[in-house]
Design an enzyme around this catalytic site. Sequence first.
Site, PDB file in Angstrom:
ATOM      1  N   ARG A 101       0.918  -1.165  -0.054  1.00  0.00           N
ATOM      2  CA  ARG A 101      -0.165   0.090  -0.046  1.00  0.00           C
ATOM      3  C   ARG A 101       1.003   1.318   0.185  1.00  0.00           C
ATOM      4  O   ARG A 101       1.743   1.375   0.919  1.00  0.00           O
ATOM      5  CB  ARG A 101      -0.886   0.003   1.122  1.00  0.00           C
ATOM      6  CG  ARG A 101      -1.624   1.327   1.352  1.00  0.00           C
ATOM      7  CD  ARG A 101      -2.665   1.227   2.465  1.00  0.00           C
ATOM      8  NE  ARG A 101      -3.843   0.419   1.939  1.00  0.00           N
ATOM      9  CZ  ARG A 101      -4.945   0.648   2.584  1.00  0.00           C
ATOM     10  NH1 ARG A 101      -5.230   1.333   3.849  1.00  0.00           N
ATOM     11  NH2 ARG A 101      -5.973  -0.188   2.194  1.00  0.00           N
ATOM     12  N   HIS A 128      -7.654   1.039  -6.359  1.00  0.00           N
ATOM     13  CA  HIS A 128      -7.489   0.012  -5.278  1.00  0.00           C
ATOM     14  C   HIS A 128      -8.132  -1.141  -5.776  1.00  0.00           C
ATOM     15  O   HIS A 128      -9.233  -1.517  -5.354  1.00  0.00           O
ATOM     16  CB  HIS A 128      -8.526   0.646  -4.194  1.00  0.00           C
ATOM     17  CG  HIS A 128      -8.455  -0.112  -2.772  1.00  0.00           C
ATOM     18  ND1 HIS A 128      -7.554  -0.948  -2.369  1.00  0.00           N
ATOM     19  CD2 HIS A 128      -9.130   0.422  -1.594  1.00  0.00           C
ATOM     20  CE1 HIS A 128      -7.602  -1.375  -1.298  1.00  0.00           C
ATOM     21  NE2 HIS A 128      -8.587  -0.378  -0.687  1.00  0.00           N
ATOM     22  N   GLN A 131      -9.933  -3.876  -3.376  1.00  0.00           N
ATOM     23  CA  GLN A 131     -11.197  -3.865  -2.977  1.00  0.00           C
ATOM     24  C   GLN A 131     -12.268  -4.010  -3.901  1.00  0.00           C
ATOM     25  O   GLN A 131     -13.577  -4.783  -3.575  1.00  0.00           O
ATOM     26  CB  GLN A 131     -11.371  -2.186  -2.510  1.00  0.00           C
ATOM     27  CG  GLN A 131     -12.623  -1.711  -1.804  1.00  0.00           C
ATOM     28  CD  GLN A 131     -12.950  -2.329  -0.599  1.00  0.00           C
ATOM     29  OE1 GLN A 131     -11.899  -2.246   0.365  1.00  0.00           O
ATOM     30  NE2 GLN A 131     -13.934  -2.961  -0.459  1.00  0.00           N
ATOM     31  N   ASP A 224     -17.379   6.622  -1.360  1.00  0.00           N
ATOM     32  CA  ASP A 224     -16.092   6.417  -0.485  1.00  0.00           C
ATOM     33  C   ASP A 224     -15.813   7.675   0.168  1.00  0.00           C
ATOM     34  O   ASP A 224     -16.868   8.890   0.027  1.00  0.00           O
ATOM     35  CB  ASP A 224     -15.029   6.216  -1.757  1.00  0.00           C
ATOM     36  CG  ASP A 224     -13.754   5.873  -1.066  1.00  0.00           C
ATOM     37  OD1 ASP A 224     -13.684   5.751   0.373  1.00  0.00           O
ATOM     38  OD2 ASP A 224     -12.621   6.257  -1.658  1.00  0.00           O
ATOM     39  N   CYS A 264     -16.319   0.980   0.787  1.00  0.00           N
ATOM     40  CA  CYS A 264     -15.054   0.091   1.012  1.00  0.00           C
ATOM     41  C   CYS A 264     -14.818   0.327   2.638  1.00  0.00           C
ATOM     42  O   CYS A 264     -13.991  -0.515   3.036  1.00  0.00           O
ATOM     43  CB  CYS A 264     -13.926   0.778   0.217  1.00  0.00           C
ATOM     44  SG  CYS A 264     -13.300   2.328   0.538  1.00  0.00           S
ATOM     45  N   ARG A 292     -12.870  -9.134   1.691  1.00  0.00           N
ATOM     46  CA  ARG A 292     -11.696  -8.848   1.169  1.00  0.00           C
ATOM     47  C   ARG A 292     -10.822 -10.016   1.432  1.00  0.00           C
ATOM     48  O   ARG A 292      -9.969 -10.409   0.693  1.00  0.00           O
ATOM     49  CB  ARG A 292     -11.286  -7.738   2.097  1.00  0.00           C
ATOM     50  CG  ARG A 292     -11.725  -6.387   1.870  1.00  0.00           C
ATOM     51  CD  ARG A 292     -11.380  -5.660   0.467  1.00  0.00           C
ATOM     52  NE  ARG A 292      -9.804  -5.547   0.545  1.00  0.00           N
ATOM     53  CZ  ARG A 292      -9.175  -4.594   0.943  1.00  0.00           C
ATOM     54  NH1 ARG A 292      -9.579  -3.482   1.476  1.00  0.00           N
ATOM     55  NH2 ARG A 292      -7.891  -4.484   0.731  1.00  0.00           N
TER      56      ARG A 292
HETATM   57  N1  NVA Z   1      -9.997   6.730  -1.196  1.00  0.00           N
HETATM   58  C1  NVA Z   1      -9.485   6.105   0.273  1.00  0.00           C
HETATM   59  C2  NVA Z   1      -9.999   4.571   0.400  1.00  0.00           C
HETATM   60  C3  NVA Z   1      -9.404   3.956   1.816  1.00  0.00           C
HETATM   61  C4  NVA Z   1      -9.721   2.664   1.830  1.00  0.00           C
HETATM   62  C5  NVA Z   1      -8.128   6.544   0.510  1.00  0.00           C
HETATM   63  O1  NVA Z   1      -7.591   6.513  -0.166  1.00  0.00           O
HETATM   64  O2  NVA Z   1      -7.847   6.979   1.527  1.00  0.00           O
HETATM   65  N1   CP Z   2     -11.128  -0.463   2.661  1.00  0.00           N
HETATM   66  C1   CP Z   2      -9.881  -0.391   3.032  1.00  0.00           C
HETATM   67  O1   CP Z   2      -8.897  -0.739   2.321  1.00  0.00           O
HETATM   68  O2   CP Z   2      -9.801  -0.179   4.345  1.00  0.00           O
HETATM   69  P1   CP Z   2      -8.341  -0.112   5.236  1.00  0.00           P
HETATM   70  O3   CP Z   2      -8.060   1.090   4.685  1.00  0.00           O
HETATM   71  O4   CP Z   2      -8.987  -0.168   6.559  1.00  0.00           O
HETATM   72  O5   CP Z   2      -7.331  -1.293   4.870  1.00  0.00           O
END
Ligand code: NVA
Ligand code: CP
Length: 323
Positions: A101, A128, A131, A224, A264, A292
């Site tokens: 990540r 992502h 997800q 989101d 998500c 997931r």
């Molecule tokens: N769009 C959000 C998704 C979190 C799972 C982010 O990047 O923070």
């Molecule tokens: N949806 C998701 O990726 O959650 P986290 O940021 O908690 O991993």
Amino acid sequence: MLRHFLIDTDLTPEEQTRVLDLALALKADRFSRRPLAGPQTVGVVFDKTSTRTRVSFATGVSDLGGSPLIINPGESQLGHKESVADSARVFSRMLAAVVWRTYAQSGLEEMAEHSTVPVVNALSDDYHPCQILADLLTLREHLGDLPGRTLAYVGDAANNMANSYLLGCATAGMHVRVAGPQQHLPRQVVVDAARERAEQTGGSVLVTTDPAEALRGADAVVTDTWVSMGQEDEKAERTRIFQPYAVTREAMALAGEEAVFLHCLPAYRGFEVEAEVIDGPASLVWDEAENRLHAQKALLTFLLDSSGLSADLPAALRREEIR
Ligand code: NVA
Ligand code: CP
């Protein structure tokens, strides 16, 4: 051939279906595959915080017979004291796969270029894809076959989730609609790639500033956070500008009585979604979160199988130069 999953379109439509089929099988029979038997280690590296991704990959790798190595933000040399390329070379000597990540998508591409084991995008600024596999699995469980179904995403239409819905749902043969304010619409290159996929699968792509146009008659409504990780400084402006795209009960009513709701998570009740929606009968968010685990186990198994790296396949199907 070594396979990675950096962006939704790294799986062909047929491969995406296979991964979802396998996810359902693994959900029904949780320990039926052991591609990481040894146990082999999978590195799960975080440059940003996480709950679901962290827990689901840790659990999933264990379920598959392996051992997860979680590296939290700031705990390794990667990206600041050591180049991505050098880190990839070191990881490849010891790990069975790398899940990462991070911020820039280009970092993942560089990691994959220098890795001899599968690399998985566990969220970047742009995509992502793990997800979306979980979301598609959830929709398959609740709606049945995906081709021809309509998914409406409203909110920050330029973020990683919007991009991945465009690509992943088009791959699944769905009609994907995204709505957001003019200055937060997806980049043309992403829309074009989604349209190209949709032409192959019979799906379609709609991008609009009008939430009602996206929502009307949709089978699934998704949103989101309005403030993604790294955008915290823009919170006040974003909270103002995205207000018309909140998923309220009225928004759900536009979609129709049968419509389901996905998010998500983490969710901000009273901002992008009303509590009555996310905590109401149309919401599938807890199944989605659980999925997931199953989707990523299937993905890892698919990538290891296709790369000739699965420990539980006959020797003839395995790559010879495995560590
Ligand atoms: N769009 C959000 C998704 C979190 C799972 C982010 O990047 O923070
Ligand atoms: N949806 C998701 O990726 O959650 P986290 O940021 O908690 O991993």
